[in-house]
Design an enzyme around this catalytic site. Structure first.
Site, PDB file in Angstrom:
ATOM      1  N   GLY A  87       0.800  -1.214   0.000  1.00  0.00           N
ATOM      2  CA  GLY A  87       0.000   0.000   0.000  1.00  0.00           C
ATOM      3  C   GLY A  87       0.833   1.263   0.000  1.00  0.00           C
ATOM      4  N   LEU A  88       1.084   1.802  -1.182  1.00  0.00           N
ATOM      5  CA  LEU A  88       1.796   3.077  -1.320  1.00  0.00           C
ATOM      6  C   LEU A  88       0.918   4.107  -2.020  1.00  0.00           C
ATOM      7  CD1 LEU A  88       4.424   4.728  -1.004  1.00  0.00           C
ATOM      8  CD2 LEU A  88       5.136   3.835  -3.248  1.00  0.00           C
ATOM      9  N   SER A 135       1.955   9.523  -8.464  1.00  0.00           N
ATOM     10  CA  SER A 135       3.339   9.777  -8.863  1.00  0.00           C
ATOM     11  C   SER A 135       4.117  10.574  -7.827  1.00  0.00           C
ATOM     12  CB  SER A 135       3.364  10.527 -10.204  1.00  0.00           C
ATOM     13  OG  SER A 135       2.803   9.743 -11.233  1.00  0.00           O
ATOM     14  N   ALA A 146       9.997  -4.331  -8.430  1.00  0.00           N
ATOM     15  CA  ALA A 146       8.812  -4.709  -9.207  1.00  0.00           C
ATOM     16  C   ALA A 146       8.951  -4.288 -10.665  1.00  0.00           C
ATOM     17  CB  ALA A 146       7.572  -4.076  -8.587  1.00  0.00           C
ATOM     18  N   GLY A 174      -7.865  -7.429 -37.792  1.00  0.00           N
ATOM     19  CA  GLY A 174      -9.071  -6.773 -38.252  1.00  0.00           C
ATOM     20  C   GLY A 174     -10.174  -6.832 -37.206  1.00  0.00           C
ATOM     21  N   GLU A 224       3.619   1.331 -11.286  1.00  0.00           N
ATOM     22  CA  GLU A 224       5.044   1.307 -10.931  1.00  0.00           C
ATOM     23  C   GLU A 224       5.806   2.432 -11.626  1.00  0.00           C
ATOM     24  OE1 GLU A 224       5.047  -0.568  -8.657  1.00  0.00           O
ATOM     25  OE2 GLU A 224       3.877  -2.346  -9.089  1.00  0.00           O
TER      26      GLU A 224
END
Length: 389
Positions: free
Chosen positions: A134-135, A142, A246, A343, A367
């Site tokens: 969890g960041l 960013s 990562a 296509g 990331e």
């Protein structure tokens, strides 16, 4: 005689026997366990994370580049090859492995106490325990230095309040590595998912990475003992170093998606007839295929160079940024170009191409966006920091 895209330069000769064996193991598990079901998982927006994690754990794929605590101690190149084969099946499946091993497990392995390592890593390596990282926050992607999540001291405990967004594996996680601002700077915590005040809302209605479990974490005065704090994680460099781990897997993984698209397009073009002959026999189609194969080869050689350097001397963050920026950017171009060769059939779930293209839209962003990696490289080239400018 026709050759497959990565046989054009005989790049297989650059691998050792052990590296080929690991790659074939990953290719087989992807073929047996993922490919027959992935179109349905993607359409339903569901994936059997725990079942896959246990199977990957038995093969040593979770935290495979780490040592001890049940981890395989594999090389960077071996890990990269596994990422390539898993993402050739689907980016979401590779993300499960990357987040588990290179983010959650790596953070505990690198910055955790011995007690934390013994508590979490063996179960995570086996796939019995799921981890998340969890960041990212709803308003801070960013720019993690300005995260809103805070941890404050309360006697011998810590109390966490805030939220995290776009967290892979969160809906099923047994432990979350949560990063929060404290009076001493950014600090990491290993948070059991059963802790009161910790809750997860699964993110639904995604148009990308649908075969991946994604969640929004809410931290409502989550009380933790000091033993939950990662004692060696000091400052923002700690979570950023996890992102570098990562990103290396993504450098390889994106090639798998691109290769699968190109192999699909070649097979389709050699069997699809228009104007009395296979469309692969037309110059414009061959020009597309040649250009895509060229970029795939270059991306593979770049990934292999980074892997070899990682195994021998280690990698600097800007070197990994070069790999992620180039390989993901070229992979998504290849996916889109392959779609044109198919296509109208290119939008069908019977073929993997548009699924890969949609997934790569997320891989392009997570990331670190392409713009962030451009700035990382630009700063190294000029010595000037252009972030926020």
């Amino acid at each position: 005689m026709a050759v497959s895209p990565l046989d054009l330069l005989d790049v297989d000769d650059l691998l050792t026997d052990d590296e080929r064996d690991v790659r074939e193991l990953a290719r087989r598990i992807a073929a047996d366990r993922v490919r027959p079901h992935i179109a349905d998982w993607y359409e339903r927006g569901e994936v059997p994370v725990r079942d896959l994690a246990r199977e990957f754990g038995k093969l040593g794929f979770l935290g495979m580049h780490l040592t001890g605590y049940g981890c395989a101690g594999a090389t960077a190149v071996q890990y990269g090859l596994v990422c390539m084969e898993l993402e050739a099946a689907d980016s979401g499946v590779r993300s499960l492995v990357s987040v588990q091993g290179s983010l959650a497990m790596y953070a505990i392995w690198k910055f955790g106490s011995e007690e934390q390592k013994q508590r979490w890593l063996p179960g995570m390596a086996a796939g019995d325990l799921i981890g998340c990282f969890g960041l990212t926050e709803p308003d801070h992607g960013s720019d993690p230095a300005n995260m809103a999540t805070r941890a404050r001291r309360d006697g011998d405990d810590w109390v966490l309040r805030g939220g995290k967004m776009w967290i892979t594996n969160a809906p099923l996680a047994d432990v979350a590595v949560i990063w929060a601002r404290t009076d001493e700077g950014v600090t990491g915590f290993a948070v059991p998912a059963t802790t009161p005040g910790f809750s997860v809302r699964e993110v639904r209605k995604k148009l990308s990475l649908r075969a991946s479990a994604t969640g929004e974490i809410t931290l409502d005065d989550v009380r933790l003992p000091d033993s939950a704090r990662l004692p060696l994680a000091r400052g923002l460099k700690a979570p950023l170093s996890c992102l570098t781990e990562a990103r290396f897997g993504i450098v390889w993984g994106a090639l798998g998606a691109a290769r699968d698209c190109l192999e699909t397009a070649i097979a389709y073009a050699t069997s699809r007839e228009q104007f009395g002959r296979p469309i692969a026999g037309f110059q414009l189609t061959q020009a597309k295929l040649a250009d895509m194969a060229l970029e795939l080869q270059k991306g593979y050689l770049l990934a292999l160079h980074l892997g070899r350097r990682g195994d021998s001397a280690g990698l600097r963050p800007e070197q990994v940024s070069v790999g992620k920026l180039n390989n993901v950017r070229e992979a998504i171009k290849i996916a889109r170009q392959c779609r044109t060769i198919l296509g109208g059939n290119g939008i069908s779930g019977e073929y993997p191409v548009l699924r890969h293209a949609n997934n790569l839209e997320s891989v392009l962003t997570y990331e670190g966006t392409s713009e962030i990696h451009q700035l990382v490289i630009g700063q190294k080239l000029t010595g000037l920091n252009a972030f926020g400018g």
